[in-house]
Every structure is written in C-alpha cells, then in structure tokens.
Design a protein around this motif. Structure first.
Motif, mmCIF file in Angstrom:
data_model
loop_
_atom_site.group_PDB
_atom_site.id
_atom_site.type_symbol
_atom_site.label_atom_id
_atom_site.label_comp_id
_atom_site.label_asym_id
_atom_site.label_seq_id
_atom_site.Cartn_x
_atom_site.Cartn_y
_atom_site.Cartn_z
ATOM 1 N N LEU A 241 9.695 -12.898 31.777
ATOM 2 C CA LEU A 241 10.541 -11.780 31.370
ATOM 3 C C LEU A 241 10.514 -11.587 29.866
ATOM 4 N N ALA A 242 10.389 -12.655 29.118
ATOM 5 C CA ALA A 242 10.438 -12.554 27.665
ATOM 6 C C ALA A 242 9.372 -13.422 27.026
ATOM 7 N N VAL A 243 8.894 -12.978 25.891
ATOM 8 C CA VAL A 243 8.113 -13.844 25.016
ATOM 9 C C VAL A 243 9.125 -14.507 24.103
ATOM 10 N N THR A 244 9.350 -15.773 24.292
ATOM 11 C CA THR A 244 10.453 -16.437 23.628
ATOM 12 C C THR A 244 10.113 -16.713 22.171
ATOM 13 N N PRO A 245 11.139 -16.882 21.354
ATOM 14 C CA PRO A 245 12.546 -16.589 21.635
ATOM 15 C C PRO A 245 12.890 -15.157 21.229
ATOM 16 N N ALA A 246 13.810 -14.549 21.916
ATOM 17 C CA ALA A 246 14.196 -13.171 21.675
ATOM 18 C C ALA A 246 15.618 -13.104 21.116
ATOM 19 N N VAL A 247 15.852 -12.171 20.223
ATOM 20 C CA VAL A 247 17.186 -11.936 19.666
ATOM 21 C C VAL A 247 17.705 -10.619 20.227
ATOM 22 N N VAL A 248 18.857 -10.689 20.882
ATOM 23 C CA VAL A 248 19.469 -9.521 21.517
ATOM 24 C C VAL A 248 20.799 -9.241 20.819
ATOM 25 N N ALA A 249 20.950 -8.028 20.314
ATOM 26 C CA ALA A 249 22.164 -7.652 19.576
ATOM 27 C C ALA A 249 23.262 -7.266 20.549
ATOM 28 N N HIS A 250 24.309 -8.063 20.594
ATOM 29 C CA HIS A 250 25.410 -7.923 21.541
ATOM 30 C C HIS A 250 26.307 -6.747 21.157
ATOM 31 N N ARG A 251 26.282 -5.698 21.985
ATOM 32 C CA ARG A 251 27.017 -4.465 21.693
ATOM 33 C C ARG A 251 26.560 -3.845 20.367
ATOM 34 N N GLY A 252 25.283 -4.074 20.037
ATOM 35 C CA GLY A 252 24.760 -3.715 18.734
ATOM 36 C C GLY A 252 25.060 -4.818 17.732
ATOM 37 N N ALA A 253 24.973 -4.507 16.465
ATOM 38 C CA ALA A 253 25.324 -5.484 15.423
ATOM 39 C C ALA A 253 26.839 -5.485 15.272
ATOM 40 N N SER A 254 27.528 -5.978 16.300
ATOM 41 C CA SER A 254 28.988 -5.837 16.355
ATOM 42 C C SER A 254 29.712 -6.764 15.395
ATOM 43 N N GLY A 255 28.992 -7.675 14.749
ATOM 44 C CA GLY A 255 29.602 -8.445 13.676
ATOM 45 C C GLY A 255 29.751 -7.651 12.389
ATOM 46 N N TYR A 256 29.110 -6.468 12.339
ATOM 47 C CA TYR A 256 29.070 -5.683 11.112
ATOM 48 C C TYR A 256 29.539 -4.240 11.288
ATOM 49 N N ARG A 257 29.607 -3.756 12.515
ATOM 50 C CA ARG A 257 29.993 -2.380 12.803
ATOM 51 C C ARG A 257 30.870 -2.372 14.052
ATOM 52 N N PRO A 258 31.728 -1.376 14.233
ATOM 53 C CA PRO A 258 32.452 -1.268 15.495
ATOM 54 C C PRO A 258 31.466 -1.261 16.664
ATOM 55 N N GLU A 259 31.765 -2.047 17.670
ATOM 56 C CA GLU A 259 30.839 -2.259 18.784
ATOM 57 C C GLU A 259 30.525 -0.977 19.545
ATOM 58 N N HIS A 260 29.367 -0.974 20.159
ATOM 59 C CA HIS A 260 28.938 0.135 21.019
ATOM 60 C C HIS A 260 29.034 1.491 20.326
ATOM 61 N N THR A 261 28.581 1.516 19.088
ATOM 62 C CA THR A 261 28.380 2.792 18.395
ATOM 63 C C THR A 261 26.893 2.911 18.088
ATOM 64 N N LEU A 262 26.432 4.125 17.911
ATOM 65 C CA LEU A 262 25.024 4.308 17.563
ATOM 66 C C LEU A 262 24.703 3.622 16.241
ATOM 67 N N ASP A 263 25.667 3.589 15.330
ATOM 68 C CA ASP A 263 25.457 2.903 14.061
ATOM 69 C C ASP A 263 25.279 1.404 14.281
ATOM 70 N N ALA A 264 26.062 0.821 15.190
ATOM 71 C CA ALA A 264 25.918 -0.609 15.498
ATOM 72 C C ALA A 264 24.539 -0.904 16.069
ATOM 73 N N TYR A 265 24.050 -0.036 16.945
ATOM 74 C CA TYR A 265 22.726 -0.240 17.536
ATOM 75 C C TYR A 265 21.633 -0.080 16.480
ATOM 76 N N ARG A 266 21.729 0.973 15.685
ATOM 77 C CA ARG A 266 20.698 1.195 14.660
ATOM 78 C C ARG A 266 20.693 0.060 13.631
ATOM 79 N N THR A 267 21.880 -0.423 13.272
ATOM 80 C CA THR A 267 21.968 -1.535 12.328
ATOM 81 C C THR A 267 21.261 -2.760 12.890
ATOM 82 N N ALA A 268 21.469 -3.040 14.160
ATOM 83 C CA ALA A 268 20.815 -4.186 14.795
ATOM 84 C C ALA A 268 19.302 -4.042 14.790
ATOM 85 N N ILE A 269 18.830 -2.849 15.093
ATOM 86 C CA ILE A 269 17.387 -2.607 15.100
ATOM 87 C C ILE A 269 16.832 -2.791 13.698
#
Length: 334
Positions: free
Chosen positions: A17-45
């Motif tokens: 399923l994965a080429v290890t190890p993989a980093v998955v941003a939980h609800r986006g970069a929710s340590g830095y932005r309000p969770e589940h916002t497009l900004d949180a996702y873009r920040t994580a990317i």
C-alpha cells in the motif's frame, strides 16, 4: 518518498500500500492551522507531506463535508448564527450524547455561511489568528484542490479519507457510500493507482465498499480493539492496511514513558497489511513523558524523536498534526 501507490494489497497480494515511510497530515497541518481547512491542507502539502487525511460527514442534502465530527460548534462559528439557532439539538452519536448543530441537519447552502475556527484555542493559540478566514470545504473542493496542487508542485499527493460514524448515518438513511463513490468517480479517482485510501472504524462499511471500489481500504483500530492473529486474519479478508492508535504499537509505561513495541507491526506485515499510526502531535500535552521538553503543556517537545521510535518499530506511515517535523524525521532516518 511516496504514499498510497499501487494497488489493493491484501485483496490482490501484488504490491504494498505504501512505499515506507509515509507522512500523512492529520486534518491537514492542524498543528499550525484550523483543522480541515483548505489552508491546512495546502500548508501540509507545502511542508512535504506525502498525503493529507480528512474526515467525512454529510449535509442534509447529501454533500460530503470535511469535518472530524458531525457536531459543528467546536470547529465553526455556527453558534453565532441566529438564523440557525432553531437547529440546535441533542443527539446520541456513536453512543455519546452531545448538544449542538449537526451537519446532517444543515443544507450545503447553510454550511456555506459558516466560518472555520481552531478546535483547541487554549493549546494552540497561534492558530486562532486564522479563525474566520475560511469556510467548511466539501470533499469535491478538496479533491479539486489536491489535483491542482499535484500539478503545481509536480508530485502526486495522497488522500486518506475517513468515513465517520457510518452506523449512525446508515440509521438515518444517509449512508456515506454513494456520495463518496460518486465524488471519486467524478474526479476519475476510483482506481487502484489514484493515491486515495478509504478508512473507517466501522467494519461494515469497509466490507460493503470492498467489492465496489478499487482503492485501498484501511481498518482503523483504537485502544481496546482486538489486534491479535484472528482479528488481523479477519481484517485481511477485506482491507489492505490498518490505522492504529499509537499505543497499540508503542505502549506507555505507568509513568507515561514509551515502552517496548508490541507484536502488531510484525503480525500485520505477515498478513500483507500496512500499518499507519495516529496521531503524533508535538505539544508536550500529548507526548510520552520522555519526549517532553519543559513543563508547558502547549510547548513543543521532541516529536522527531517519537517519530523515529515508530519508524524503528517498522510502521509504514505516520499520521501527524505536525507534518514538517515528521518529514524531517523521515529524512534523517533515510
């Protein structure tokens, strides 16, 4: 480094399923932005996450939203909308009584009036400067954004989609299956190489989806769920991986320090099941005692060291609120 590459592993037994190890941003970069916002996702990317994780709940008119739970008052300003006051109610969801405003009672048009806000303002006050800047995204909008980011950055970005409270929504005749599959097919993503993975704590919905979709499936496990050989054998029948509470891989001692690893990763790999651990957070409040730095619960501790411990334990993916720190740990371990 990539994630969610080829195939339905345990159903086809052809690729991981994965080429290890993989980093998955939980609800986006929710340590830095309000969770589940497009900004949180873009920040994580932008931080280098291999994939973003989002949770899905429906509106009254059957549109899937990116929210961790269907009660909206913790992460939006719904309580400040007088025109929606009549929708405040008490419900029992997944065995827990809660009072507030629920996604399945609001139309998409009503959801469009809401603004997102930080879930943990006391612990993450810096995130509150972003309150009110964005609304609540739909799955369709997230898929469109990820496609654009994939082109813009020249690398594929994976998606882990968690189906929330599916028995509850089944009972309301608002099952998540159909709108989910419709969104994936509309975006051309219902195939084994789409870099989309579906996750749930509910076994029933994963078993329903197994014959209907080609994307990988992940069974989520919490503390207290069985993870012995018979349990993994049953999961291997319909799923391609497991997403587990971190304590199931590296439990904690009585004083809160990290303990020796369990057999879970080894036993899962013997069944061609990949293992993702959740949720790694950098604040001292969440860390094992031997990875904390200072006494401030909101202060950042040694998340990199904790990530390294899970990589040493053999996990295939780290689901984290702080993807930049996990990306650094992965790079250092390479």
């Amino acid at each position: 480094m990539s994630v969610l590459t080829a195939g339905s592993m345990s159903r086809l037994h052809t690729s991981r399923l994965a080429v290890t190890p993989a980093v998955v941003a939980h609800r986006g970069a929710s340590g830095y932005r309000p969770e589940h916002t497009l900004d949180a996702y873009r920040t994580a990317i932008r931080m280098g996450a291999d994939a973003i994780e989002l949770d899905l709940v429906p509106t009254a008119d059957g549109v899937l939203l990116a929210r961790h739970e269907n009660e909206l008052s913790l992460t939006t300003d719904v309580a400040e909308h007088p025109g929606l006051a009549h929708l405040r109610t008490t419900k029992v969801v997944d065995g827990h009584a809660m009072t507030g405003w629920f996604s399945e009672d609001l139309t998409l048009a009503e959801v469009r009036t809401l603004a997102a806000r930080e879930r943990r303002p006391g612990l993450r006050p810096g995130n509150t400067v972003h309150d009110g800047r964005e609304g609540v995204p739909t799955l369709d909008e997230v898929l469109t954004m990820v496609a654009a980011e994939t082109v813009r950055r020249g690398r594929a970005v994976g998606l882990l989609l968690e189906l929330k409270s599916s028995p509850y929504f089944d009972a309301l005749d608002r099952s998540l299956d159909e709108p989910l599959l419709a969104d994936l097919r509309r975006h051309g993503l219902d195939h084994a190489r789409s870099r989309v993975t579906l996750m749930s704590f509910d076994t029933a919905i994963l078993r329903r989806l197994a014959p209907r979709t080609k994307v990988p499936l992940v069974q989520l496990l919490d503390v207290g769920d069985p993870f012995d050989g018979p349990a993994l054998d049953a999961i291997e029948e319909y799923a391609d991986g497991i997403g587990v509470h971190q304590d199931l891989v590296l439990p904690r001692t009585a004083d809160g320090a990290l303990d020796l690893p369990t057999r879970l990763v080894r036993d899962a790999h013997r069944r061609w099941l990949d293992v993702y651990v959740w949720t790694l957070r950098a604040e001292n409040h969440y860390l094992p005692t031997d990875f904390r730095v200072g006494e401030d619960p909101a202060g950042l501790g040694d998340l990199g060291g904790l990530a390294e411990a899970f990589l040493d334990a053999g996990v295939d993916g780290l689901i984290t609120d702080h993807p930049d720190l996990a990306v650094r740990a992965v790079a250092a371990a390479a």
